[in-house]
Design an enzyme around this catalytic site. Structure first.
Site, short mmCIF file in Angstrom:
data_model
loop_
_atom_site.label_atom_id
_atom_site.label_comp_id
_atom_site.label_asym_id
_atom_site.label_seq_id
_atom_site.Cartn_x
_atom_site.Cartn_y
_atom_site.Cartn_z
N ILE A 58 0.84 -1.20 0.00
CA ILE A 58 0.00 0.00 0.00
C ILE A 58 0.87 1.25 0.00
O ILE A 58 0.39 2.33 -0.26
CB ILE A 58 -0.97 0.04 1.20
N ASP A 59 2.17 1.08 0.28
CA ASP A 59 3.05 2.25 0.37
C ASP A 59 3.47 2.77 -1.00
O ASP A 59 4.00 3.87 -1.11
CB ASP A 59 4.30 1.90 1.19
#
Lengths: 428, 428
Positions: free
Chosen positions: A142-143
């Protein structure tokens, strides 16, 4: 000559990591002449060391299709990397023993930058030890900090969650500002990369539509300038919505918010930036504030997943199997952008070693001059990633996840005992 | 003889309060022979005192229909009640002056228990002063604490958000528990009523499916018993998900979430309930934790609104206009449950005075014997309220809200100056 496939999930999970698993299994099942069985490690590499392998042969097509809709890691993930090969050869010997015992010839590792380092080391160990193994990385984070890929599955959905939540919260605060809350602060994930804070900028369709202040992990936090920016928005629009990276640091490089420090690995747990910013706003500006910390909700929110993201997650799983079919190894599947509008993309492959353990932050040209917003270039890049809705099926008001059997293969090896100093020994 | 309608939004807003506004306007427009114009106060009763009234005549049918999908209060809400009539007669005189200046004969007030008290006082004042006015309450509160109604619009959608988020977060934690986070804590709204914590129980379809611990505002917090419950879940399932009311108190009746001084960077740190519980779990049990505070997100999350809730919100707005058409006054629209499965309901009316400023908590028979879960009776009550999805339209990845013109009517009165000691004077 057919070898079995082992798929494993690694690191923090996402809303769509199981869509990649779905892509892996459905594609592998299309090639019964090429591949043997498809297994999934329980809890990632921990399950490999532990010889805990799920045999997916008994999972129905419906259960596998259901993986598309289920957040989290359906087979378990882990916060565990293999220790360096040079000093911990025994860990790699164990992994390859397990692989040999279960006739595994293809290892598909679904994770982020740290996981790709483990995959690289494993590929090297297998080559050194003469064990025939394809190692293929499947991107997930998700980063959005993986190199050499347009984006990483998981990010688009978390970004959509942040954009939608910010937009909705702005509607709420706008209606309360006359007599109550004037500043709302949303803390989002992103330890070193502010991609999810940037996604807060998509809450508005065009720059200036909403009184936003974005705080990027890439910019040193300056309380004076922050307070001035918030005041300016409140004086102009009546309210302000702040989206802050949990990983913000001050001018000395210290995290604004350190909640827990691990003495074992020097590992730091973040969280609490929102409350600190709210207090700062209250003390300096006297505005009433509210704050939220979305934490796991933002990466588990499959109900508001990006359709683009779900499709890409599936595609990278499928592509990994196709690469395995071609006998490729030591590569990670990538996503290549062909066009912005409409968003055109295809899968590709990059050298695992080149991207392992690296982090890609938000580039300067994506952050506005004042440091509190995103540029048109950033919008152009980000928008397609959150486009489209891909709602899961619901029953009785909540999402429905088909049950998996989770049948473990019989063990063929003695139990594994980590040695003193092994990472595995500290967490298992 | 036709009189104008004034609609106003009051108190904390919800994901569906505008659906009630939609019901009001669309219904009133169907009776052009009965009603004059439809106005909306800017920022609730504050806008009435301030003579800031939007004339909705110029809003297109499409814009009004779009209110169904837009969270927050489209006309502004306020945290403001009128002071008691006995001591602050001048406030009521001002309100009725404004009403007279704009020929308002029907006042539809969309709010919770405190707002219904203001409505009651206003109805009494109008009667005392001989001003012909229908006052009709339209229920709204995510807290679900209004009396004499099966539920209040806003709650079902917030409850669905909590149930869905808890279910998704459980998937996430389940996949991390082997080597990382074992306990996830979600803090939800509810100062005195634990209805939203109860909604966390709907994350599981049947009791025992998930290792949940619900913490109700209605039960004194006991750290020993809480820690024991969490440990039991972790030992049995490997992980635990806690859903906690922000309004939890200890055995002495003190809120757990009082602000705490901290020396961290010289700022005062707000000790939310979730962070405190996480620290307690870490200190007593040694488990790794993550926590989230959903705050405004839970009440603004129109993207995951309950279809039942949206329909009920619209229906109470429509019913308010129908009551006005019948010349009723001093009543609040209610929702009456006819059947549980399938959920059958109709609108009704109750005496405003009977329900004003009262709070309805979660009844004992809805809380399980150990105090950490909900009973089958609670499930039977709650489930229909979160059933059905009612997605808003999206464009470019985020919800699309049609623009309103927000045309203010010309002022006809001098500016209002609150007197010393007036509530309005402290916030305006």
């Amino acid at each position: 000559m057919k070898k079995n496939i082992l798929y494993a999930q690694s690191g923090g999970v996402t809303a769509v990591i199981n869509a990649s698993a779905c892509g892996v299994v459905e594609t592998a099942r299309r090639w019964p002449d090429v591949f043997g069985g498809v297994f999934a490690a329980r809890d990632g590499i921990a399950g490999v060391l532990d010889e805990a392998l799920y045999d997916l042969a008994g999972e129905t097509a419906q259960a596998i299709a259901g993986l598309r809709h289920r957040p989290g890691g359906a087979f378990g993930s882990c916060r565990l990397d293999l220790d360096p090969y040079a000093t911990h050869r025994h860990e790699y010997e164990r992994v390859l023993e397990v692989f040999a015992a279960h006739d595994i010839g293809h290892f598909l590792y679904n994770g982020g930058g740290g996981s790709m380092l483990t995959a690289t080391r494993l590929a090297q160990a297998a080559a050194d030890m003469g064990y025939p193994l394809d190692v293929i990385g499947i991107p997930k984070t998700i980063d959005n900090d993986l190199y050499d890929t347009d984006t990483s599955p998981g990010f688009g959905s978390a970004a959509k969650y942040v954009a939608v939540s910010t937009r909705e919260a702005a509607c709420d605060v706008a209606s309360m500002q006359a007599t109550s809350t004037k500043v709302f602060i949303l803390e989002v994930m992103g330890r070193n990369a502010g991609w999810l804070a940037a996604a807060g900028g998509l809450a508005e369709r065009d720059a200036g539509e909403l009184p936003l202040v974005l705080l990027f992990a890439e910019r040193a936090f300056d309380a004076e300038r922050f307070a001035a920016a918030v005041r300016e928005r409140v004086e102009h629009a009546g309210y302000c919505v702040v989206v802050a990276s949990e990983g913000m640091r001050d001018g000395q490089g210290e995290y604004l918010s350190v909640r827990q420090k691990s003495t074992v690995r020097g590992w730091t747990r973040l969280g609490g930036v929102a409350a600190q910013l709210a207090e700062l706003v209250r003390m300096r500006l006297g505005y009433r504030t509210h704050w939220a910390v979305s934490d796991y909700l933002q990466r588990a929110a499959r109900h508001i997943a990006s359709q683009t993201d779900v499709e890409q997650a599936y595609a990278v799983g499928r592509a990994a199997v196709e690469l395995a079919r071609q006998g490729r190894s030591g590569v990670m599947v990538t996503l290549r952008r062909l066009t912005d509008e409409p968003y055109g993309w295809e899968t590709g492959a990059t050298d695992l070693q080149a991207i392992a353990d690296r982090e890609r932050g938000v580039p300067d040209e994506f952050i506005s001059a004042d440091g509190f917003g995103i540029t048109p270039l950033a919008r152009r890049y980000l928008r397609p990633l959150i486009t489209g809705e891909a709602y899961p099926p619901f029953r009785d008001g909540v999402p429905e996840y088909p049950a998996l059997r989770h049948t473990l293969r019989a063990r063929r090896l003695p139990q594994y005992t980590p040695r003193s100093g092994d990472y595995y020994g500290t967490v298992a």
